[in-house]
Design a protein around this motif. Sequence first.
Motif, PDB file in Angstrom:
ATOM      1  N   UNK A   4      40.799 -20.835  12.882  1.00  0.00           N
ATOM      2  CA  UNK A   4      42.201 -20.612  12.533  1.00  0.00           C
ATOM      3  C   UNK A   4      42.313 -19.477  11.525  1.00  0.00           C
ATOM      4  N   UNK A   5      42.873 -18.353  11.930  1.00  0.00           N
ATOM      5  CA  UNK A   5      43.024 -17.247  10.981  1.00  0.00           C
ATOM      6  C   UNK A   5      44.056 -17.614   9.929  1.00  0.00           C
ATOM      7  N   UNK A   6      43.720 -17.365   8.692  1.00  0.00           N
ATOM      8  CA  UNK A   6      44.676 -17.585   7.606  1.00  0.00           C
ATOM      9  C   UNK A   6      44.949 -16.253   6.918  1.00  0.00           C
ATOM     10  N   UNK A   7      43.876 -15.567   6.560  1.00  0.00           N
ATOM     11  CA  UNK A   7      44.013 -14.367   5.752  1.00  0.00           C
ATOM     12  C   UNK A   7      43.789 -13.071   6.541  1.00  0.00           C
ATOM     13  N   UNK A   8      43.518 -13.183   7.848  1.00  0.00           N
ATOM     14  CA  UNK A   8      43.146 -11.982   8.604  1.00  0.00           C
ATOM     15  C   UNK A   8      44.282 -10.954   8.660  1.00  0.00           C
ATOM     16  N   UNK A  56      46.688 -10.480   6.559  1.00  0.00           N
ATOM     17  CA  UNK A  56      46.861  -9.842   5.246  1.00  0.00           C
ATOM     18  C   UNK A  56      45.873  -8.687   5.108  1.00  0.00           C
ATOM     19  N   UNK A  57      44.633  -8.936   5.498  1.00  0.00           N
ATOM     20  CA  UNK A  57      43.626  -7.893   5.406  1.00  0.00           C
ATOM     21  C   UNK A  57      43.914  -6.729   6.336  1.00  0.00           C
ATOM     22  N   UNK A  61      48.298 -16.418   5.126  1.00  0.00           N
ATOM     23  CA  UNK A  61      48.248 -16.174   3.690  1.00  0.00           C
ATOM     24  C   UNK A  61      49.555 -15.556   3.184  1.00  0.00           C
ATOM     25  N   UNK A  79      49.660 -13.589   0.741  1.00  0.00           N
ATOM     26  CA  UNK A  79      49.374 -12.307   0.088  1.00  0.00           C
ATOM     27  C   UNK A  79      50.185 -11.187   0.728  1.00  0.00           C
ATOM     28  N   UNK A  80      50.970 -10.519  -0.074  1.00  0.00           N
ATOM     29  CA  UNK A  80      51.769  -9.393   0.391  1.00  0.00           C
ATOM     30  C   UNK A  80      53.233  -9.706   0.628  1.00  0.00           C
ATOM     31  N   UNK A 131      55.439 -11.152  -1.230  1.00  0.00           N
ATOM     32  CA  UNK A 131      56.343 -10.979  -2.374  1.00  0.00           C
ATOM     33  C   UNK A 131      57.136  -9.671  -2.264  1.00  0.00           C
ATOM     34  N   UNK A 189      47.838 -21.342   2.045  1.00  0.00           N
ATOM     35  CA  UNK A 189      46.976 -20.882   0.960  1.00  0.00           C
ATOM     36  C   UNK A 189      45.592 -21.507   0.995  1.00  0.00           C
ATOM     37  N   UNK A 190      45.371 -22.361   1.956  1.00  0.00           N
ATOM     38  CA  UNK A 190      44.047 -22.968   2.076  1.00  0.00           C
ATOM     39  C   UNK A 190      43.576 -22.800   3.512  1.00  0.00           C
ATOM     40  N   UNK A 191      42.396 -23.298   3.820  1.00  0.00           N
ATOM     41  CA  UNK A 191      41.937 -23.229   5.193  1.00  0.00           C
ATOM     42  C   UNK A 191      42.714 -24.218   6.042  1.00  0.00           C
ATOM     43  N   UNK A 212      32.400 -10.124   6.738  1.00  0.00           N
ATOM     44  CA  UNK A 212      33.606 -10.832   6.340  1.00  0.00           C
ATOM     45  C   UNK A 212      33.615 -12.282   6.817  1.00  0.00           C
ATOM     46  N   UNK A 226      33.858 -15.614   4.500  1.00  0.00           N
ATOM     47  CA  UNK A 226      34.875 -16.640   4.718  1.00  0.00           C
ATOM     48  C   UNK A 226      34.232 -18.021   4.849  1.00  0.00           C
ATOM     49  N   UNK A 280      41.996  -7.934   1.263  1.00  0.00           N
ATOM     50  CA  UNK A 280      41.582  -8.907   2.273  1.00  0.00           C
ATOM     51  C   UNK A 280      40.787 -10.057   1.666  1.00  0.00           C
ATOM     52  N   UNK A 305      42.717 -12.667  -0.243  1.00  0.00           N
ATOM     53  CA  UNK A 305      43.481 -13.597   0.593  1.00  0.00           C
ATOM     54  C   UNK A 305      42.614 -14.712   1.167  1.00  0.00           C
ATOM     55  N   UNK A 338      40.984 -18.045   1.290  1.00  0.00           N
ATOM     56  CA  UNK A 338      41.169 -19.252   0.481  1.00  0.00           C
ATOM     57  C   UNK A 338      39.903 -19.607  -0.316  1.00  0.00           C
ATOM     58  N   UNK A 372      48.734  -3.832  -1.448  1.00  0.00           N
ATOM     59  CA  UNK A 372      49.117  -5.114  -0.848  1.00  0.00           C
ATOM     60  C   UNK A 372      48.807  -6.267  -1.805  1.00  0.00           C
ATOM     61  N   UNK A 373      49.818  -7.012  -2.145  1.00  0.00           N
ATOM     62  CA  UNK A 373      49.660  -8.174  -3.008  1.00  0.00           C
ATOM     63  C   UNK A 373      50.109  -7.939  -4.450  1.00  0.00           C
ATOM     64  N   UNK A 403      52.812  -6.725  -5.707  1.00  0.00           N
ATOM     65  CA  UNK A 403      54.227  -7.006  -6.036  1.00  0.00           C
ATOM     66  C   UNK A 403      54.362  -8.356  -6.731  1.00  0.00           C
ATOM     67  N   UNK A 404      53.465  -9.272  -6.408  1.00  0.00           N
ATOM     68  CA  UNK A 404      53.469 -10.598  -7.031  1.00  0.00           C
ATOM     69  C   UNK A 404      53.434 -10.487  -8.559  1.00  0.00           C
TER      70      UNK A 404
END
Lengths: 640, 640
Positions: free
Chosen positions: A448-452, A454-455, A590, A592-593, A595, A608-610, B416, B420, B455, B458, B460, B592-593, B595-596
Amino acid sequence: MALGMAEVGYVLYRHAMKYNPRNHKWFNRDRFVLSAGHGCLLQYVCLHLAGFQSVQLEDLKRLCKMGSRTPGHPENVVTEGIEVTTGPLGQGVANAVGLALAEAHLAARFNKPDAVVVDHRTYCIMSDGCAMEGISHEAAALAAHWKLNKLTLIYDDNHNTIDGPTSLVLSEDISARFKSLGWNTIMVENIHDNLSSFKEALMAAANETKKPTFIRVKTLIGKLSAKEGTSKAHHGAFDEDEVKKMRERVNWVDRDQFHVIPMVYREMQIQTDHGERLEKEWCSKVYNYRSKYPHEGAELDLLLNGGLLPGWENALPKWSTSDPLDATRGYSEKCLNQLAKVLPGLIGGSADLASSNKAYLLGYHDFSQPDSPWGRNIRYGVREHAMAGISNGVALHGGGLIPFAATFLIFSDYMKNSIRLSALSHAGVIYILTHDSIGLGEDGPTHQPVEQLAGLRAVPRLLAFRPADGNETAGSYRVAIANRDVPSVIALSRQKIAANLEGTSADEVERGGYIVSDNSSENKPEIILIGTGTELSLCEGTAKTLRQEGRRVRVVSLVCWRLFDRQPAEYKEKVLPSRVVKRVSVEAGSSVGWREYVGVEGKVIGVEEFGASGAYLDTFKKYGFTIDNVTKVARSLLSE
Amino acid sequence: MALGMAEVGYVLYRHAMKYNPRNHKWFNRDRFVLSAGHGCLLQYVCLHLAGFQSVQLEDLKRLCKMGSRTPGHPENVVTEGIEVTTGPLGQGVANAVGLALAEAHLAARFNKPDAVVVDHRTYCIMSDGCAMEGISHEAAALAAHWKLNKLTLIYDDNHNTIDGPTSLVLSEDISARFKSLGWNTIMVENIHDNLSSFKEALMAAANETKKPTFIRVKTLIGKLSAKEGTSKAHHGAFDEDEVKKMRERVNWVDRDQFHVIPMVYREMQIQTDHGERLEKEWCSKVYNYRSKYPHEGAELDLLLNGGLLPGWENALPKWSTSDPLDATRGYSEKCLNQLAKVLPGLIGGSADLASSNKAYLLGYHDFSQPDSPWGRNIRYGVREHAMAGISNGVALHGGGLIPFAATFLIFSDYMKNSIRLSALSHAGVIYILTHDSIGLGEDGPTHQPVEQLAGLRAVPRLLAFRPADGNETAGSYRVAIANRDVPSVIALSRQKIAANLEGTSADEVERGGYIVSDNSSENKPEIILIGTGTELSLCEGTAKTLRQEGRRVRVVSLVCWRLFDRQPAEYKEKVLPSRVVKRVSVEAGSSVGWREYVGVEGKVIGVEEFGASGAYLDTFKKYGFTIDNVTKVARSLLSE
């Protein structure tokens, strides 16, 4: 390497390769890739001596200096005569396989017994470092599987890495390894004293009809220097004293720095003139081809001009709200298959997930030698990194091919550096990345992609799309295909979408973000709900509820951040008015970004988690991706 | 796979492996890795039958259901008895190499002729998909180079991938390939009819003293089902009718679903009881070892308890503003070498960049068999992906080793997915990633990380540090080492820092962000400058100028976003008061990120395009990383 591989460079540029420095883009030239890109000085010197205007003596003097045409690693977008951008080790091997694949494929489609219009070889120099990298293994396995006999890999066997002798880290029998993969392997024991041994190896490679050829050339790194044969010669400039001693050793004491004796230029010029003649012959051959085979000639011309037939966009399907629901990967399949009919250059495949990615061009066969090299589906096996590197080669070949590369979004991690190089080297690869969130369900957090995303969004130049439904998928393809010098990622769902939305639009995708629905007037909504992909319908569902409660709600699709960021300030203000600070973003990935778009007072609904293994609706619920939860968050913001 | 590899699972869990289901963490157990993690059902069934309490019949019934102990791929943090988290193909092979390396290393350090306290084997099942992935090639090359003879790789040669027969994408001679790498290779032609052939292969592997062993087992995927031997058996559940036919074929018609006959439990129980006895024997052996070798015994105990001697933090160096200036990679080298003295488990290395990464433990030798398996420096060659995957294995081995893995920050792209997985599987690997920005200079855009940190931030759980100077580097190590179930990335500069700053602090690093300097009172600065890494000194330089102009300026270091995000709201408000909206962030990487932290009205000084080849000061100037430019941006904000 510039010293140890000098003979190899000389033989390739003087004797082996056909190319025309006066037209570095001549289509039928041999392609050369320096996978060991840190040895760029070798290539710059060869380009200079061979007469490429892009590398003058002045350029050589400015090696690695800001703004020079001789940067620290070869960049195709900086220096004419460089085919691909290399440096990260192993990438060039995959690029070369892509270049050779493009040639084999186009040759099969266009050549006639009496008219061979596509016919060139691909040469690649690889280092021990390249050989250690996994990507080169993947690419080498495919090259043999595909029987790319016009590919020649030259292995600089210099026994040294940055950290010391290769024996520290390498104990394989590399020739046996390449043989086990199906390569023709040749050993050149002593190139420094016997140039013809290398020439003979190249000739043997040229005569090989079924296998790519691996030529292992034993060399002395830093040849002629005091550091000859040691890892100290791997990098860094020689100091004055060392240079002096080297000059004494080769009887070059009285010459100026950067002095080239005319004889050298004259010698190299022979191949240059030869190349010009070859191009002329090729041009007249193509001229005749056009009249004898007008249909194929027209298609060849189209490809040589980039492959985009005017009006190709009209082939993209359109969807209405009443059409059957599918996953966006399903809509993608329809787009891809319609495009295949109007884009003769569209070619690509998946890393053993064609059925899951729905990235197969029905009726266009598999690319396979000798059976069907004209096939436009490429089966990569489970080799994501090579797939991306090969796609870069295909995109930069210049034959008008438009490569797509498919896998799960999570496995963009396996090919991240190649994706980055697509962007850096202006390779318009289309990455079809399905199973784009925790919504893929049962396969669980490893898949499951979470942060991909964002990167990927942070990769310069890359366009990352996450379409919400059929029409946005079509719009994403339109932008991706049109931008031939920019790579795109299209992130697609495994699960069915909830609706083809009334307010989405294929046309608006090129703006990156736009208003999907709004019941306010005068650009004064109380709240803006921003979504991408399958979560856009959650925004719509929430908006419906809130509007029933009398709220003025806008829904915005932010399908491609970068394209939205590039819009004029007025447009952005129109879509996301700065006075509307109550904003909620909804994306199953994610935060990230985000905001940037929701502002300080807005709320980001993200992951924000896996993820977790479970049915799709259960995972979505666990992480708050339900209309109920989005409505709750929106209400709390409205009541603040 | 659960069907085709059933015999392999049975032989391993019943006859070959030593383990104690009543204490799944018994240190001297054999380690088992299912690299082909999608076949997790095989392992869950084995664990259940072998008596692991973690997998009850009820758990098997809830396969892939939300919250179950039997997720879609094996997760060590979910199910006792699972050593590592697998699923992304090839990763498990690298993990297994790491587990075997840990064993070989600890055995060399602790075993005595009369007291063998570390002695176990590592088994790994890999699929054709694993074999195609580059990471498995890299890891396999290292396993042979390191002579990890106690590693056994079992290749499930079932001739099928997801997309069809392997012949579509695979034409190598895999046995010859592993042989060329230096492996002992054994073929098992017919396990389904001849179990002893596989048992004999395992025995041959056990007798091999110099090479890891590759056992190629020909199997029928989906054995006994109607889909036997076809790619349709690769994934997806069988329907009722298929199950019925299968039951008829094996004479199992009248049994309930999920019925296990007592004889099967009894058969497996034999090995369970045996394992318990073995653990008892081992415990008494260690007891005697402690008294006979008190020094080594104490160290072994320390490692088995996690490896952190109380007070280890005190070994970290401290810097004052007058100390000589170095790059942060230089400070990192000092930290690492001091830590090596107090942390007996600290072990690691670089992907052929030890000298550039400054990640070498001086005086601790290279890990090498048979010469110096006790060596604590691991030379990975140019194999980043395997390095990370192997480090995960080392971290999760349970022997108290603390692995570090070093390369350039840009090449985090190559590893990567393994990074992860460090985070997902709670592997406390320390990633030392140097050359952390465009500041690396001449090597140019292929080597200059721009978006990598975005990346990684982001991912987790992962802690990503970018220390500004010596003390922040030490502080980053302190947090990284202390958090043994969380991976860390420490991003370090190639170039010298401008100053060891007055206001930085090793202690404050654990808060992620803190005030470095401020000339305002009552928490009311006019502007806040936020920096990380080498750019923090640009913030300090700018603050100095602005303060001379009478401005009240705060400088904040945001060395680790995630740690700062976790602070209580009051602390965050103290550092970044919401009323101060004039903020500038300065970091030579993607915006990226950010702005938070800078808010809607703040300015982000970042890098939105690829870098360029040139001297470090030229690249920094080109992208606006000078005190002049930061001052200009800050002034324009102040004058708004």
